[in-house]
Design a protein around this motif. Sequence first.
Motif, PDB file in Angstrom:
ATOM      1  N   LEU A 166       0.804  -1.226   0.000  1.00 36.29           N
ATOM      2  CA  LEU A 166       0.000   0.000   0.000  1.00 36.29           C
ATOM      3  C   LEU A 166       0.839   1.280   0.000  1.00 36.29           C
ATOM      4  CD1 LEU A 166      -2.835   1.268   0.137  1.00 36.29           C
ATOM      5  CD2 LEU A 166      -2.695   1.067   2.633  1.00 36.29           C
ATOM      6  N   PRO A 167       1.919   1.380   0.793  1.00 32.46           N
ATOM      7  CA  PRO A 167       2.681   2.641   0.785  1.00 32.46           C
ATOM      8  C   PRO A 167       3.287   2.986  -0.576  1.00 32.46           C
ATOM      9  CG  PRO A 167       3.209   1.366   2.744  1.00 32.46           C
ATOM     10  CD  PRO A 167       2.399   0.469   1.855  1.00 32.46           C
ATOM     11  N   ALA A 168       3.505   1.992  -1.441  1.00 32.57           N
ATOM     12  CA  ALA A 168       4.100   2.252  -2.756  1.00 32.57           C
ATOM     13  C   ALA A 168       3.057   2.381  -3.855  1.00 32.57           C
ATOM     14  CB  ALA A 168       5.073   1.126  -3.118  1.00 32.57           C
ATOM     15  N   VAL A 174       1.099 -16.817  10.902  1.00 31.95           N
ATOM     16  CA  VAL A 174       1.217 -15.552  10.177  1.00 31.95           C
ATOM     17  C   VAL A 174       2.064 -14.526  10.928  1.00 31.95           C
ATOM     18  CG1 VAL A 174      -0.925 -15.872   8.905  1.00 31.95           C
ATOM     19  CG2 VAL A 174      -0.978 -14.688  11.109  1.00 31.95           C
ATOM     20  N   ALA A 175       2.474 -14.834  12.157  1.00 32.78           N
ATOM     21  CA  ALA A 175       3.368 -13.913  12.867  1.00 32.78           C
ATOM     22  C   ALA A 175       4.715 -13.805  12.170  1.00 32.78           C
ATOM     23  CB  ALA A 175       3.559 -14.367  14.310  1.00 32.78           C
ATOM     24  N   GLY A 188       6.497  -4.957   8.048  1.00 36.14           N
ATOM     25  CA  GLY A 188       6.077  -3.814   7.253  1.00 36.14           C
ATOM     26  C   GLY A 188       4.800  -4.069   6.482  1.00 36.14           C
ATOM     27  N   LEU A 189       4.646  -5.279   5.946  1.00 37.82           N
ATOM     28  CA  LEU A 189       3.439  -5.624   5.201  1.00 37.82           C
ATOM     29  C   LEU A 189       2.223  -5.684   6.121  1.00 37.82           C
ATOM     30  CD1 LEU A 189       4.739  -8.395   2.757  1.00 37.82           C
ATOM     31  CD2 LEU A 189       4.275  -5.981   2.260  1.00 37.82           C
ATOM     32  N   ALA A 240       1.186  -2.214   7.152  1.00 43.05           N
ATOM     33  CA  ALA A 240       0.507  -1.501   6.071  1.00 43.05           C
ATOM     34  C   ALA A 240      -0.949  -1.930   5.954  1.00 43.05           C
ATOM     35  CB  ALA A 240       1.232  -1.722   4.745  1.00 43.05           C
ATOM     36  N   MET A 241      -1.220  -3.227   6.064  1.00 46.83           N
ATOM     37  CA  MET A 241      -2.600  -3.668   5.891  1.00 46.83           C
ATOM     38  C   MET A 241      -3.450  -3.344   7.116  1.00 46.83           C
ATOM     39  SD  MET A 241      -2.454  -7.819   5.969  1.00 46.83           S
ATOM     40  CE  MET A 241      -2.207  -8.743   7.491  1.00 46.83           C
ATOM     41  N   CYS A 242      -2.887  -3.475   8.316  1.00 43.91           N
ATOM     42  CA  CYS A 242      -3.671  -3.162   9.509  1.00 43.91           C
ATOM     43  C   CYS A 242      -3.824  -1.648   9.686  1.00 43.91           C
ATOM     44  CB  CYS A 242      -3.011  -3.768  10.741  1.00 43.91           C
ATOM     45  SG  CYS A 242      -3.075  -5.575  10.794  1.00 43.91           S
ATOM     46  N   GLY A 243      -2.738  -0.920   9.510  1.00 46.03           N
ATOM     47  CA  GLY A 243      -2.815   0.533   9.618  1.00 46.03           C
ATOM     48  C   GLY A 243      -3.629   1.160   8.508  1.00 46.03           C
TER      49      GLY A 243
END
Length: 335
Positions: free
Chosen positions: A74-76, A226-227, A232-233, A236-239
């Motif tokens: 998402l950030p890119a 999934v931990a 960073g990924l 991005a998805m939670c934030g």
Amino acid sequence: MDVAVIGLGLIGGSALRAFAAAGHRVFGYDADPATRATARTAAAQAPGTARWQVVSTVRDAIDSADLVVVAVPLPALGRVLAQLAAAGYSGLVTDVTSVKGPVRDLVERHLHRQHDRLAGFVGGHPMSGRERSGFTAADPGLFADCAWVLCLEPQVTPVGDWLTVAAVVTGLGARVVPTTAVEHDRAVATISHVPHLLATALAATAATDRLAWSLAAGSFRDGTRVAASPPGLVAAMCGGNADAVRTALDEVLAALADARDALDTDEPIAALVPWLARGSTARAVWPPLAGTALELPARPDALLRLGRVGGWVTAVADDRRTVTAVRPVTVDPPS
């Protein structure tokens, strides 16, 4: 169809391989030169009918593309969309990002609009991630029988564009789930984003106890898989889905607080049984069983109704007037 895949991590790399295996002409690009080199080497070793080309710029990748699949974090994403706009790309675009509301906003900002419609864009999200990342983890079979969300925004998404992407995706063996960005983000907060937070909390807590760490076995492995995902990924998805994740996390924390209260009673075993029964009964009826396939009109209202009852599309008719759809057999979880 000529397909460009921008971003060659786990999902993008798997899409690159899957599209090539399905007979499409595929062009891949990644901002990391090492990833491009790895993907080029893999292409040279792939079967002749399932090869792809890796190019050195976004512009080269999209030059002849009928469909562009944006597979970056998402950030890119905004930067890539801006590159598509600067290159004058006017074809069809989809993405694989795990949160859809912010993606919709970025598309509105960066890609051209026509008559209040997101021209040539269909938001997507294949529900098929793994804890491993990078092109070396890519698998052309990753999407077989997976649920692949395609957003259909009423009065916004051209249904013809949606059907084109749906036809390509079902050609990879995926089950296409029609929904809106808002409905998607609310759903994945519960079944994807919050589980990442819970798994991380459990793994970090257990790691502080050496005895617990050495005794950990199946339930710990399954509960914390999934931990191992790149922080960073996950951030991005939670934030990127903060509002929906906050609501879902509050609900889970409230449920855990009830379990904590049960432990404080005079009879904790008896108190925990009804608390545990609800989740046990719910898990026993998942995943939902597929019902009988049926033909539905390829209209937004019919497609969105299908998604809201948990159904999916398995094929798009050649004339684009109907779709083959499946509704799950109704087995209601406990209230």
